[in-house]
Design a protein around this motif. Structure first.
Motif, PDB file in Angstrom:
ATOM      1  N   SER A  67       0.846  -1.297  -0.074  1.00 60.01           N
ATOM      2  CA  SER A  67       0.055  -0.086  -0.020  1.00 60.01           C
ATOM      3  C   SER A  67       0.887   1.172  -0.099  1.00 60.01           C
ATOM      4  O   SER A  67       0.647   2.311  -0.590  1.00 60.01           O
ATOM      5  CB  SER A  67      -0.909   0.059   1.129  1.00 60.01           C
ATOM      6  N   MET A  68       1.911   1.127   0.715  1.00 60.62           N
ATOM      7  CA  MET A  68       2.975   2.254   0.625  1.00 60.62           C
ATOM      8  C   MET A  68       3.706   2.475  -0.454  1.00 60.62           C
ATOM      9  O   MET A  68       3.803   3.589  -1.106  1.00 60.62           O
ATOM     10  CB  MET A  68       3.863   2.280   1.777  1.00 60.62           C
ATOM     11  N   ASN A  69       3.929   1.236  -1.392  1.00 66.19           N
ATOM     12  CA  ASN A  69       4.607   1.352  -2.484  1.00 66.19           C
ATOM     13  C   ASN A  69       3.689   1.937  -3.679  1.00 66.19           C
ATOM     14  O   ASN A  69       4.246   2.775  -4.698  1.00 66.19           O
ATOM     15  CB  ASN A  69       4.642  -0.016  -2.962  1.00 66.19           C
ATOM     16  N   MET A  70       2.282   1.754  -3.422  1.00 66.81           N
ATOM     17  CA  MET A  70       1.324   2.358  -4.340  1.00 66.81           C
ATOM     18  C   MET A  70       1.556   3.792  -4.455  1.00 66.81           C
ATOM     19  O   MET A  70       1.711   4.273  -5.687  1.00 66.81           O
ATOM     20  CB  MET A  70      -0.131   2.022  -3.831  1.00 66.81           C
ATOM     21  N   LEU A  71       1.818   4.490  -3.481  1.00 66.84           N
ATOM     22  CA  LEU A  71       1.848   6.045  -3.331  1.00 66.84           C
ATOM     23  C   LEU A  71       3.328   6.423  -3.882  1.00 66.84           C
ATOM     24  O   LEU A  71       3.534   7.069  -4.449  1.00 66.84           O
ATOM     25  CB  LEU A  71       1.448   6.413  -1.976  1.00 66.84           C
ATOM     26  N   ASN A  72       4.157   5.670  -3.119  1.00 65.97           N
ATOM     27  CA  ASN A  72       5.628   5.991  -3.156  1.00 65.97           C
ATOM     28  C   ASN A  72       6.319   5.833  -4.431  1.00 65.97           C
ATOM     29  O   ASN A  72       7.106   6.472  -5.052  1.00 65.97           O
ATOM     30  CB  ASN A  72       6.608   5.544  -2.057  1.00 65.97           C
ATOM     31  N   GLY A  73       6.055   4.412  -4.797  1.00 65.01           N
ATOM     32  CA  GLY A  73       6.792   3.790  -5.883  1.00 65.01           C
ATOM     33  C   GLY A  73       6.055   3.934  -7.268  1.00 65.01           C
ATOM     34  O   GLY A  73       6.522   4.244  -8.281  1.00 65.01           O
ATOM     35  N   PHE A  74       4.654   3.979  -7.290  1.00 63.90           N
ATOM     36  CA  PHE A  74       4.032   4.250  -8.419  1.00 63.90           C
ATOM     37  C   PHE A  74       3.638   5.500  -8.787  1.00 63.90           C
ATOM     38  O   PHE A  74       3.611   6.095  -9.843  1.00 63.90           O
ATOM     39  CB  PHE A  74       2.515   3.132  -8.591  1.00 63.90           C
ATOM     40  N   THR A  75       3.026   6.256  -8.015  1.00 61.08           N
ATOM     41  CA  THR A  75       2.593   7.678  -8.298  1.00 61.08           C
ATOM     42  C   THR A  75       3.766   8.602  -8.128  1.00 61.08           C
ATOM     43  O   THR A  75       3.647   9.665  -8.138  1.00 61.08           O
ATOM     44  CB  THR A  75       1.510   7.833  -7.180  1.00 61.08           C
ATOM     45  N   GLY A  76       4.661   8.076  -7.102  1.00 59.79           N
ATOM     46  CA  GLY A  76       5.885   9.053  -6.989  1.00 59.79           C
ATOM     47  C   GLY A  76       5.762  10.067  -6.060  1.00 59.79           C
ATOM     48  O   GLY A  76       6.354  11.336  -6.036  1.00 59.79           O
TER      49      GLY A  76
ATOM     50  N   GLY B  71      -4.866   1.249   6.127  1.00 62.31           N
ATOM     51  CA  GLY B  71      -5.621   1.228   7.487  1.00 62.31           C
ATOM     52  C   GLY B  71      -6.104  -0.261   7.591  1.00 62.31           C
ATOM     53  O   GLY B  71      -6.080  -0.656   8.929  1.00 62.31           O
ATOM     54  N   ILE B  72      -6.261  -1.007   6.521  1.00 63.62           N
ATOM     55  CA  ILE B  72      -6.492  -2.375   6.636  1.00 63.62           C
ATOM     56  C   ILE B  72      -5.262  -3.168   7.410  1.00 63.62           C
ATOM     57  O   ILE B  72      -5.573  -4.047   8.005  1.00 63.62           O
ATOM     58  CB  ILE B  72      -6.946  -3.044   5.490  1.00 63.62           C
ATOM     59  N   SER B  73      -4.254  -2.837   6.931  1.00 65.61           N
ATOM     60  CA  SER B  73      -3.003  -3.507   7.392  1.00 65.61           C
ATOM     61  C   SER B  73      -2.878  -3.085   8.834  1.00 65.61           C
ATOM     62  O   SER B  73      -2.406  -3.915   9.603  1.00 65.61           O
ATOM     63  CB  SER B  73      -1.873  -3.511   6.650  1.00 65.61           C
TER      64      SER B  73
ATOM     65  N   GLN C 109      -4.965  12.552  -5.465  1.00 65.71           N
ATOM     66  CA  GLN C 109      -5.811  12.378  -4.368  1.00 65.71           C
ATOM     67  C   GLN C 109      -6.430  10.840  -4.534  1.00 65.71           C
ATOM     68  O   GLN C 109      -6.350  10.207  -3.279  1.00 65.71           O
ATOM     69  CB  GLN C 109      -7.111  13.207  -4.732  1.00 65.71           C
ATOM     70  N   MET C 110      -6.850  10.300  -5.505  1.00 70.40           N
ATOM     71  CA  MET C 110      -7.157   8.917  -5.530  1.00 70.40           C
ATOM     72  C   MET C 110      -6.113   7.930  -5.108  1.00 70.40           C
ATOM     73  O   MET C 110      -6.281   6.922  -4.173  1.00 70.40           O
ATOM     74  CB  MET C 110      -7.465   8.499  -7.032  1.00 70.40           C
ATOM     75  N   SER C 111      -4.764   8.210  -5.438  1.00 67.30           N
ATOM     76  CA  SER C 111      -3.854   7.132  -5.153  1.00 67.30           C
ATOM     77  C   SER C 111      -3.809   7.303  -3.832  1.00 67.30           C
ATOM     78  O   SER C 111      -3.430   6.366  -2.670  1.00 67.30           O
ATOM     79  CB  SER C 111      -2.554   7.534  -5.764  1.00 67.30           C
ATOM     80  N   PHE C 112      -3.711   8.591  -3.260  1.00 67.70           N
ATOM     81  CA  PHE C 112      -3.324   8.921  -1.734  1.00 67.70           C
ATOM     82  C   PHE C 112      -4.496   8.094  -0.723  1.00 67.70           C
ATOM     83  O   PHE C 112      -4.247   7.422   0.218  1.00 67.70           O
ATOM     84  CB  PHE C 112      -3.340  10.188  -1.473  1.00 67.70           C
ATOM     85  N   ILE C 113      -5.619   8.343  -1.230  1.00 72.37           N
ATOM     86  CA  ILE C 113      -6.834   7.741  -0.762  1.00 72.37           C
ATOM     87  C   ILE C 113      -6.776   5.972  -0.594  1.00 72.37           C
ATOM     88  O   ILE C 113      -6.952   5.386   0.368  1.00 72.37           O
ATOM     89  CB  ILE C 113      -8.311   8.062  -1.215  1.00 72.37           C
ATOM     90  N   ALA C 114      -6.469   5.526  -1.700  1.00 69.20           N
ATOM     91  CA  ALA C 114      -6.456   4.108  -1.812  1.00 69.20           C
ATOM     92  C   ALA C 114      -5.425   3.552  -1.098  1.00 69.20           C
ATOM     93  O   ALA C 114      -5.530   2.343  -0.507  1.00 69.20           O
ATOM     94  CB  ALA C 114      -6.272   3.863  -3.315  1.00 69.20           C
ATOM     95  N   SER C 115      -4.152   4.307  -1.187  1.00 69.40           N
ATOM     96  CA  SER C 115      -3.158   3.805  -0.316  1.00 69.40           C
ATOM     97  C   SER C 115      -3.377   3.716   0.960  1.00 69.40           C
ATOM     98  O   SER C 115      -3.137   2.983   1.833  1.00 69.40           O
ATOM     99  CB  SER C 115      -1.917   4.589  -0.731  1.00 69.40           C
TER     100      SER C 115
ATOM    101  N   PHE D 148       6.258  11.027  -2.158  1.00 72.22           N
ATOM    102  CA  PHE D 148       7.147  10.302  -1.172  1.00 72.22           C
ATOM    103  C   PHE D 148       6.347  10.629   0.132  1.00 72.22           C
ATOM    104  O   PHE D 148       6.604  11.676   0.668  1.00 72.22           O
ATOM    105  CB  PHE D 148       8.267  10.937  -1.261  1.00 72.22           C
ATOM    106  N   SER D 149       5.471   9.508   0.619  1.00 65.11           N
ATOM    107  CA  SER D 149       4.704   9.954   1.911  1.00 65.11           C
ATOM    108  C   SER D 149       5.405   9.277   2.906  1.00 65.11           C
ATOM    109  O   SER D 149       6.099   8.105   2.944  1.00 65.11           O
ATOM    110  CB  SER D 149       3.303   9.399   1.707  1.00 65.11           C
ATOM    111  N   LEU D 150       5.506   9.897   4.058  1.00 70.55           N
ATOM    112  CA  LEU D 150       5.946   9.020   5.212  1.00 70.55           C
ATOM    113  C   LEU D 150       4.873   9.076   6.396  1.00 70.55           C
ATOM    114  O   LEU D 150       5.051   9.011   7.467  1.00 70.55           O
ATOM    115  CB  LEU D 150       7.208   9.871   6.110  1.00 70.55           C
ATOM    116  N   GLY D 151       3.662   9.029   5.907  1.00 71.17           N
ATOM    117  CA  GLY D 151       2.477   8.933   6.728  1.00 71.17           C
ATOM    118  C   GLY D 151       2.051   7.727   7.287  1.00 71.17           C
ATOM    119  O   GLY D 151       1.028   7.431   7.863  1.00 71.17           O
ATOM    120  N   GLN D 152       2.862   6.503   6.705  1.00 72.82           N
ATOM    121  CA  GLN D 152       2.251   5.254   6.878  1.00 72.82           C
ATOM    122  C   GLN D 152       1.686   4.747   8.096  1.00 72.82           C
ATOM    123  O   GLN D 152       0.671   4.281   8.427  1.00 72.82           O
ATOM    124  CB  GLN D 152       3.277   4.103   6.166  1.00 72.82           C
ATOM    125  N   ALA D 153       2.628   4.902   9.127  1.00 71.45           N
ATOM    126  CA  ALA D 153       2.288   4.578  10.484  1.00 71.45           C
ATOM    127  C   ALA D 153       0.982   5.266  10.901  1.00 71.45           C
ATOM    128  O   ALA D 153       0.155   4.689  11.524  1.00 71.45           O
ATOM    129  CB  ALA D 153       3.541   4.741  11.176  1.00 71.45           C
ATOM    130  N   GLY D 154       0.823   6.515  10.669  1.00 67.81           N
ATOM    131  CA  GLY D 154      -0.361   7.256  10.858  1.00 67.81           C
ATOM    132  C   GLY D 154      -1.601   6.592  10.457  1.00 67.81           C
ATOM    133  O   GLY D 154      -2.492   6.379  11.223  1.00 67.81           O
TER     134      GLY D 154
END
Lengths: 366, 234
Positions: free
Chosen positions: A50-59, A234-236, A223-229, A61-67
């Motif tokens: 899910s993090m790769n979706m945002l950082n790797g695919f859409t480019g 959240g599920i993880s 926005q779509m990528s951010f929400i889906a990621s 660079f988010s560091l909010g995963q733990a949040g």
């Protein structure tokens, strides 16, 4: 290879994986290390993908995963702790009246956890996604810290139980639950990434201006990528809560984000299969294979130096540095595992051998 | 078909376009020539709504598209092949073309256009599964043109297609532009290579510091003393 053989190969691979899992489940005692490490690896692989979706695919660079994982975990816990256990969990502050009689089944809880994380992403996405690269990373990092501090703050004592955290969270109904949930989620992500949306995400990563000139709506796709990621993060997080059974705000520190980032860097930014492989490798190494470094060992009378609690993390860090130095694009780079790729790899090996052998033969004759 | 009236664009305090008006009639190749910083790229970008227009109007096929966001401009049938090629380097040639058809839903039509692009550029067909970043400069320019054509435009705007390419490759690209125009796509061309641009153009505009200073058929401008001195170095 035609489509049908590839499909059959994939089915066989999934069947082998499932069979292996059933075998491990049957053959090992319930306290065996491999059982829980496998589950944890599966949860990490969803978090990583899910993090790769945002950082790797859409480019982005988010560091909010733990949040977002914390939001998912807490949402899941708040809505699924059995009504009977609530008085013991919230013994100090009491439970909010609206929640006193709420206990969703875990399956619904997982979905609600994902939706809550997605909702929050939608709210903060509008302002945060206007920021570029480093600023975006810092803003999402700040968001993760805000979440962590808010869930521990006294304002939400009657919902999140403040710094005491939540316990009595329902666990997995069966040993296979996390694997099935993760499999479904990653399958959805793979479908999404192979769709028009996935290609648009990649185009944005490659060149925003060119993507926009092709008619791609930058703002809505980001926005779509951010929400889906965030939904899958959240599920993880919910799965993590189920796995641990008890959570506090310190379960989701900044370090968790970095751990997941590390997994996707090792696996390859922009490769789903890479993220999955790296999740299993990293989790196994950290939680299990390197454990022996943490205890003192004797070979005969020889006391092996350096080995003590915490030493495995030193070795782990060194391995990491080596990986980053020599395989800077990770295990898979931006490629995915494909049957054609595997076939091509073996053909190359074969060709190499054939090229070598006549030369070797010639030398022998001389 | 495309008509621009009194277009003004500001970059912060800089007045980049000072009332540009021009027409692109049906079935023609139009060239826009001028020195660095004259506002040629800005004109194209403002038509695409990639930069904001302060004043003026843009009309395409009788529809006022002045305030359209970029994606709607592409939908009405204008596409920009951006300066410096800007292909997606880590996507394959085939994927680049698919992204070009992003706003289209007709699968059959997309397939037909892809075949057409492969016919125009046989080299692209050969390199279908290669990453675009590994192509040579000329091939990348061909891919960028092909990608732009995948949106099935009525008007193809090209920003410096000859930039950084070997003279032989430039000749190829200009031959293809002619071919594309003959297939019924209008072309608007920005070039610093004024000679090539004027030779191919049915009609041309000359820009200086944000304004159109001259216009005429390609032949007229090629014959004009002023142009020969300023842009052709004679």
């Amino acid at each position: 290879m035609n489509k049908k053989t590839k499909f059959i190969c994939t089915l066989v691979l999934i069947a082998i994986g499932a069979g292996l899992l059933v075998f491990i489940d049957q053959a090992t005692p319930s306290s065996a290390m491999i059982r829980s490490v496998l589950q944890l690896s599966a949860i990490y692989s969803l978090a990583a993908v899910s993090m790769n979706m945002l950082n790797g695919f859409t480019g982005l660079f988010s560091l909010g995963q733990a949040g977002f994982m914390a939001v998912g975990a807490y949402t899941f816990a708040v809505f699924t702790i059995p009504v009977a256990s609530k008085p013991t969990v919230y013994y100090l502050y009491g439970v909010a009246d609206a929640l006193a009689n709420v206990a969703l089944p875990p399956a619904a809880g997982i979905v609600v956890a994902g939706l809550m994380a997605a909702l929050l992403a939608a709210v903060i996405g509008a302002p945060v996604l206007r920021l570029k690269s480093d600023y975006f990373a810092i803003a999402t990092l700040g968001f993760a810290e805000i979440v962590r501090i808010l869930v521990a703050s006294s304002v939400f004592n009657r919902i999140t139980n403040g710094s005491l955290g939540l316990k009595c969270i329902p666990g997995f109904g069966s040993y296979y639950t996390p694997f099935i949930v993760v499999f479904i989620c990653i399958a959805i992500i793979v479908l999404l990434m192979n769709s028009t949306y996935g290609r648009a995400f990649k185009a944005i990563r490659e060149d925003e201006i060119a993507a926009e000139a092709m008619g791609i709506n930058l703002a809505s796709h980001k926005q779509m990528s951010f929400i889906a990621s965030s939904f899958f993060a959240g599920i993880s997080g919910a799965l993590m809560a189920m796995f641990l059974g008890a959570i506090t705000s310190t379960t989701f520190p900044l370090m968790l984000t970095y751990n997941i980032l590390l997994i996707i860097v090792i696996g390859g930014m922009g490769s789903i299969t890479g993220s999955i492989i790296a999740s299993f490798l990293v989790t196994f190494a950290k939680e299990w294979w390197l454990r022996f470094l943490d205890v003192e060992h004797f070979i005969g009378d020889f006391h092996v130096p350096l080995l003590r609690t915490g030493f495995r993390m030193v070795v782990f860090s060194v391995i990491l540095m080596v990986v980053v130095l020599f395989w800077s694009r990770g295990i898979m780079g931006q490629k995915e595992f494909t049957w054609d790729g595997l076939y091509g790899f073996f053909r190359k090996l074969k060709n190499k051998r054939q090229e070598k052998s006549p030369v070797g033969g010639g030398a022998a004759n001389d | 078909m495309l008509s621009i009236k009194d277009l003004h664009v500001y970059y912060g305090g800089i007045h980049a376009l000072r009332g540009v008006s021009l027409e692109v009639p049906d079935g023609k190749i139009i060239s826009l020539i001028g020195a660095n910083g004259a506002g040629k790229s800005t004109t194209l970008k403002s038509i695409m709504s990639l930069v904001a227009k302060t004043e003026g109007s843009v009309e395409f096929d009788g529809v006022d598209i002045t305030k359209y966001p970029t994606r709607n401009v592409v939908k009405t049938g204008i596409v920009l092949c951006p300066e410096g090629r800007r292909v997606f380097p880590d996507l394959t040639v085939a994927e680049n073309l698919t992204v070009g058809a992003y706003l289209r839903k007709d699968k059959e039509g997309i397939k037909a256009d892809r075949d057409w692009v492969y016919e125009l550029f046989p080299r692209m067909k050969e390199r279908e599964w290669q990453l675009a970043g590994t192509l040579s400069g000329g091939e990348q320019q061909m891919l960028a043109v092909g990608r732009a054509l995948m949106s099935r435009p009525k008007l193809l705007m090209m920003d410096e297609p000859s930039l950084g390419l070997a003279p032989l490759v430039v000749k190829d690209i200009f031959a293809i532009i002619k071919q594309i125009n003959e297939a019924g796509v209008n072309v608007m061309l920005i070039e610093q290579n004024a000679k090539a641009a004027l030779e191919i153009a049915d009609f041309a505009y000359v820009m200086e510091t944000g304004e159109i200073t001259m216009s005429g058929t390609g032949k007229e401008l090629l014959a004009s003393d002023e142009i020969r001195k300023a842009y052709l170095g004679e």
